[in-house]
Design an enzyme around this catalytic site. Structure first.
Site, PDB file in Angstrom:
ATOM      1  N   ALA A 158       0.867  -1.176   0.000  1.00  0.00           N
ATOM      2  CA  ALA A 158       0.000   0.000   0.000  1.00  0.00           C
ATOM      3  C   ALA A 158       0.906   1.229   0.000  1.00  0.00           C
ATOM      4  CB  ALA A 158      -0.858  -0.019   1.252  1.00  0.00           C
ATOM      5  N   GLU A 188      -0.721  -9.247  -1.172  1.00  0.00           N
ATOM      6  CA  GLU A 188      -2.149  -9.558  -0.982  1.00  0.00           C
ATOM      7  C   GLU A 188      -2.887  -9.539  -2.329  1.00  0.00           C
ATOM      8  OE1 GLU A 188      -2.436  -6.543   2.202  1.00  0.00           O
ATOM      9  OE2 GLU A 188      -3.528  -8.082   3.329  1.00  0.00           O
TER      10      GLU A 188
HETATM   11  N1  3HC Z   1       4.673   3.413  -0.009  1.00  0.00           N
HETATM   12  C1  3HC Z   1       5.186   4.616  -0.333  1.00  0.00           C
HETATM   13  N2  3HC Z   1       6.479   4.819  -0.652  1.00  0.00           N
HETATM   14  C2  3HC Z   1       7.284   3.745  -0.645  1.00  0.00           C
HETATM   15  C3  3HC Z   1       6.822   2.456  -0.309  1.00  0.00           C
HETATM   16  C4  3HC Z   1       5.445   2.305   0.022  1.00  0.00           C
HETATM   17  N3  3HC Z   1       4.917   1.114   0.329  1.00  0.00           N
HETATM   18  N4  3HC Z   1       7.870   1.589  -0.378  1.00  0.00           N
HETATM   19  C5  3HC Z   1       8.932   2.321  -0.749  1.00  0.00           C
HETATM   20  N5  3HC Z   1       8.594   3.612  -0.911  1.00  0.00           N
HETATM   21  C6  3HC Z   1       9.452   4.716  -1.343  1.00  0.00           C
HETATM   22  C7  3HC Z   1      10.579   4.994  -0.355  1.00  0.00           C
HETATM   23  O1  3HC Z   1      10.151   5.897   0.636  1.00  0.00           O
HETATM   24  C8  3HC Z   1      11.639   5.586  -1.249  1.00  0.00           C
HETATM   25  O2  3HC Z   1      11.292   6.920  -1.486  1.00  0.00           O
HETATM   26  P1  3HC Z   1      12.421   8.040  -1.689  1.00  0.00           P
HETATM   27  O3  3HC Z   1      13.221   7.599  -2.863  1.00  0.00           O
HETATM   28  O4  3HC Z   1      11.655   9.287  -1.871  1.00  0.00           O
HETATM   29  O5  3HC Z   1      13.237   8.035  -0.420  1.00  0.00           O
HETATM   30  C9  3HC Z   1      11.455   4.831  -2.568  1.00  0.00           C
HETATM   31  O6  3HC Z   1      10.129   4.285  -2.512  1.00  0.00           O
HETATM   32  C10 3HC Z   1      12.423   3.690  -2.768  1.00  0.00           C
HETATM   33  O7  3HC Z   1      12.420   2.872  -1.595  1.00  0.00           O
HETATM   34  P2  3HC Z   1      13.774   2.295  -0.982  1.00  0.00           P
HETATM   35  O8  3HC Z   1      14.788   3.354  -0.888  1.00  0.00           O
HETATM   36  O9  3HC Z   1      13.396   1.570   0.256  1.00  0.00           O
HETATM   37  O10 3HC Z   1      14.216   1.267  -2.138  1.00  0.00           O
HETATM   38  P3  3HC Z   1      14.836  -0.174  -2.003  1.00  0.00           P
HETATM   39  O11 3HC Z   1      15.014  -0.648  -3.389  1.00  0.00           O
HETATM   40  O12 3HC Z   1      15.994  -0.170  -1.071  1.00  0.00           O
HETATM   41  O13 3HC Z   1      13.712  -1.085  -1.289  1.00  0.00           O
HETATM   42  C11 3HC Z   1      11.512  -1.986  -0.943  1.00  0.00           C
HETATM   43  C12 3HC Z   1      12.500  -1.319  -1.933  1.00  0.00           C
HETATM   44  C13 3HC Z   1      12.038  -3.381  -0.537  1.00  0.00           C
HETATM   45  C14 3HC Z   1      10.204  -2.108  -1.632  1.00  0.00           C
HETATM   46  C15 3HC Z   1      11.398  -1.111   0.329  1.00  0.00           C
HETATM   47  O14 3HC Z   1      11.124   0.211  -0.062  1.00  0.00           O
HETATM   48  C16 3HC Z   1      10.303  -1.527   1.266  1.00  0.00           C
HETATM   49  O15 3HC Z   1      10.523  -2.412   2.075  1.00  0.00           O
HETATM   50  N6  3HC Z   1       9.140  -0.860   1.197  1.00  0.00           N
HETATM   51  C17 3HC Z   1       8.057  -1.050   2.118  1.00  0.00           C
HETATM   52  C18 3HC Z   1       7.328  -2.333   1.876  1.00  0.00           C
HETATM   53  C19 3HC Z   1       6.188  -2.454   2.845  1.00  0.00           C
HETATM   54  O16 3HC Z   1       6.322  -2.266   4.026  1.00  0.00           O
HETATM   55  N7  3HC Z   1       5.013  -2.796   2.323  1.00  0.00           N
HETATM   56  C20 3HC Z   1       3.842  -2.905   3.131  1.00  0.00           C
HETATM   57  C21 3HC Z   1       3.136  -1.593   3.170  1.00  0.00           C
HETATM   58  S1  3HC Z   1       1.768  -1.602   4.270  1.00  0.00           S
HETATM   59  C22 3HC Z   1       0.575  -2.397   3.404  1.00  0.00           C
HETATM   60  O17 3HC Z   1       0.806  -2.835   2.323  1.00  0.00           O
HETATM   61  C23 3HC Z   1      -0.735  -2.496   4.105  1.00  0.00           C
HETATM   62  C24 3HC Z   1      -1.631  -3.436   3.389  1.00  0.00           C
HETATM   63  O18 3HC Z   1      -1.633  -4.662   4.040  1.00  0.00           O
HETATM   64  C25 3HC Z   1      -3.052  -2.918   3.366  1.00  0.00           C
END
Ligand code: 3HC
Length: 697
Positions: free
Chosen positions: A60, A102
């Site tokens: 998300a 999901e």
């Molecule tokens: N939402 C918004 N922005 C996000 C994001 C997300 N889910 N995931 C990453 N970003 C953004 C980062 O803030 C970053 O922004 P920036 O360049 O402005 O600083 C950019 O994307 C790149 O991210 P990373 O620097 O972390 O890039 P990496 O390649 O090192 O890692 C990744 C990529 C493994 C996808 C890592 O970003 C990550 O772990 N993201 C979060 C994943 C996550 O937690 N997903 C679950 C979200 S909650 C959810 O889905 C709820 C649902 O169940 C309803």
């Protein structure tokens, strides 16, 4: 358009294109809904959901959390996709995480590129999967595997996912082509629609839930989301799918509204922000670093050397004599053997990595190093001598770094004829494990040296935070105030155990007295001896610690400090002798001891951190308040779910923080408790730190 629909041979190809990580923003959800509706309304026989760019949907959109929700909501959208009357295939590459995974679970089939990773990491954001993950996953993989995946939040690779039945086919290249062919094959074979929501509810003994709740109460002490995850997975067993979804929805809403999730989400962005250096052009060139020299093979130097070897670099470890060198190499060998024993790496990998570190006692052997890190004990003259020597032997362009915790990096740099090549790289002990790296930018540090070190930090898997030059930089400068208050609470009436218990219950990984014992009481003692009397701070504060050192109680390493320890163990017992000593020292200082509650202990220690953090931000020693949060969470065991000290100040409200600090000033004296000017200003301007930080750009 973040979502495109193309129809080829009656197969609908739905492509999400929302860089950088294809997060499910409102526009993506809307686009996905329209594309799937259009595809199912026509004559399409199958749908492929795929992503452009570097990854499948990584979740998300975290930036939208905290804003009012907008239709379509993800859970409803995924139910609609799952209800499609034609097979839906998800084509996974990169990291299919959270809401992204999901989406894949709601699809009927999943095909993945071999290096793809899948997972539900929501728990790391203080959340739980909120779009059916807690209900669909256990129906596919069973209760235990689901609990492990969701409560740990660690992604798994495509192969492991296939073994669990989460991926149907793995391909090595051309994913989109393969997914298209896979969909055509399904249509040709008349393969049915597989809805995970229609699988029978998983079976499980209720004891497993009790067991996980108990484990998580220890592993994730004080945290809401892990316990809620267990409730939801239990609901998958005991309730219908629809009722389970309702349980999940309520739990998700509770988590998302919690201060814990706000803290963890703050940390997610804070960590990424910390890597950005204000005023440093993004195209700043980097120097090449392949060969590293480390000076000093003590605990720090040995740990530092391991970091570079682990990242594939050749390391020369230098000591003054063979005996000291061998001791360091033995420590390194022991650390790698420990890693093998704990299953962290294979014996072969450990040997190959260890062999990248070679020892020397000759400075000339560092002549070809691209980076040299000095990690000898804290003595300015010694460090300056070493840098003078390095100036004579290091090749032009080599980066010269000091791991000093307290010394003035400008003075160290001035010992060389190339101060622009000098920088501070402050590792935290144990250096091969702790994730924080303070990158200390001295007055003359060149931009390309700084940019190289920030990138290098990520190569060695550290989280870098830039700090300016001052005594203790960010972390240790603040720690002095935290430590002082802990020591004063002791003199004024608390016991070591009461202080540690209060702080640990509040969430600190370890109480301050145990930290003092672990670090060695002699370290602070020596540092204080090296300062002029007026620089040592409140003379009451270290009376007990100094007395302990003078009694030979140096902390854990000598078997006794604030506590007593079994030989070679971290297990500690309260020592009545120490309590007698505290009472005696208090009497000598004319301090009348009183009852000090856990609330006062926590507020004094944490507000002392916050107040100094404010000064550090105002002076520009830290680039932004959130950098301080990263330092404390990654370097000092501050609970991530409280978002670091500066975010915590905003959570409490700066007005309340200031009021409490003023109360301490009245009661305990202005010497230790004069409010930071920035704190007073922000309260006057009615701004939070986050608002102020956003204004700074
Ligand atoms: N939402 C918004 N922005 C996000 C994001 C997300 N889910 N995931 C990453 N970003 C953004 C980062 O803030 C970053 O922004 P920036 O360049 O402005 O600083 C950019 O994307 C790149 O991210 P990373 O620097 O972390 O890039 P990496 O390649 O090192 O890692 C990744 C990529 C493994 C996808 C890592 O970003 C990550 O772990 N993201 C979060 C994943 C996550 O937690 N997903 C679950 C979200 S909650 C959810 O889905 C709820 C649902 O169940 C309803």
């Amino acid at each position: 358009m973040p979502v495109q629909l193309e129809i080829v041979d009656n197969i609908a190809l739905v492509t999400i294109d929302n860089p950088p990580v294809n997060a499910l923003s409102h526009a993506v959800r809307l686009g996905l809904q329209n594309a799937v509706r259009e595809a199912t309304a026509g004559a399409c026989e199958a749908i492929v959901i795929q992503c452009a760019g570097r990854t499948f949907v990584a979740g998300a959109d975290i930036k939208e959390f905290g804003q009012p929700p907008k239709d379509p909501w993800l859970p409803g959208l995924l139910e609609e996709i799952e209800a499609a009357k034609v097979p839906v295939v998800a084509a996974l590459h990169g990291t299919a995480l959270g809401g992204g995974f999901e989406l894949a679970l709601a699809s009927h089939y999943r095909i993945a590129l071999e290096d793809a990773q899948v997972g539900l990491p929501e728990v790391k954001l203080g959340l739980l999967p909120g779009a059916g993950g807690t209900q669909r996953l256990p129906r596919i993989v069973g209760v235990k595997a689901a609990l492990d995946l969701i409560t740990r939040g660690t992604p798994i690779d495509a192969k492991s996912a296939q073994v669990l039945g989460l991926v149907d086919e793995i391909v090595t290249s051309d994913l989109h082509e393969a997914a298209f062919e896979y969909a055509k094959k399904l249509v040709a074979a008349g393969a049915g629609i597989r809805r995970s929501s229609e699988l029978p509810a998983p079976e499980a003994d209720s004891a497993i839930f009790a067991e996980y709740r108990k484990q998580l109460a220890q592993r994730a002490r004080g945290q809401l989301a892990p316990q809620k995850i267990v409730d939801c997975v239990e609901a998958a067993v005991t309730l219908s799918f629809a009722d389970g979804m309702e349980t999940e929805r309520k739990a998700f809403m509770e988590c998302i509204a919690s201060s814990q999730s706000a803290g963890l989400r703050h940390m997610f962005f804070a960590e990424r922000e910390a890597g950005k250096v204000r005023g440093l052009a993004s195209d700043t060139p980097h120097r090449e670093v392949q060969k590293v020299g480390v000076i000093g093979a003590g605990t720090m130097g040995s740990g530092i050397a391991m970091n570079f070897a682990n990242a594939g670099m050749a390391v020369r470890l230098l000591e003054v004599n063979n005996e000291a060198l061998q001791k360091g190499l033995d420590t390194i060998a022991r650390n790698y053997a420990g890693g093998v024993k704990r299953g962290k790496m294979s014996e072969q990998d450990a040997n190959t990595t260890r062999e990248r570190i070679t020892g020397t006692t000759d400075y000339a052997d560092l002549a070809d190093a691209d980076l040299i890190v000095e990690a000898v004990y804290e003595n300015l003259e010694l460090k300056q001598d070493i840098f003078r020597r390095l100036d004579g032997i290091a090749k032009p362009g080599a980066i010269l770094a000091t791991n000093t915790s307290y010394q003035d990096v400008n003075k160290i740099a001035a010992a060389t004829g190339r101060p622009e090549d000098v920088i501070g790289l402050h590792f935290f002990s144990p250096a091969h494990i702790m994730k924080l790296l303070e990158v200390v930018r001295a007055d003359k540090t060149a931009d390309d040296v700084l940019a190289t070190c920030m990138a290098l930090a990520r190569r060695i898997r550290k989280v870098p935070v830039v700090a300016g030059v001052c005594y203790g930089f960010i972390g240790n400068r603040m720690l002095q105030h935290y430590g002082r208050e802990a020591q004063l609470c002791l003199i004024e009436g608390a016991t070591p155990d009461a202080i540690d218990t209060a702080m640990q219950q509040w969430g600190m990984a370890m109480g301050p007295m145990r930290v003092f014992d672990l670090a060695g009481l002699d370290v602070g003692y020596k540092a204080r001896q090296g300062l002029a009397l007026e620089e040592r701070g409140d003379p009451k504060a270290y009376r007990v610690a100094d007395a302990l050192v003078e009694m030979g109680r140096l902390g854990q390493k000598s078997g006794a400090g604030f506590y007593t320890y079994d030989a070679g163990s971290r297990d500690y017992t309260v020592d009545p002798l120490v309590e007698e000593l505290i009472v005696k020292e208090a009497a000598a200082l004319n301090v009348e001891r009183r009852e000090i509650g856990a609330d006062e202990i926590v507020d004094r220690l944490i507000y002392a951190l916050i107040n100094e953090g404010m000064r550090i931000v105002e002076e520009g020693i830290a680039q932004r308040p959130s950098d301080i949060d990263v330092v404390y969470v990654y370097g000092y065991g501050f609970p991530a779910y409280r978002g670091g000290p500066m975010h915590y100040a905003d959570t409490v409200g700066l007005k309340n923080v200031l009021a409490r600090i003023c109360e301490f000033r009245e009661r305990l004296g202005a010497e230790n408790w004069s409010p930071a000017p920035l704190l007073e200003k922000l309260v006057r301007d009615d701004l939070s730190l986050a608002q102020w930080s956003a204004q700074q750009g």
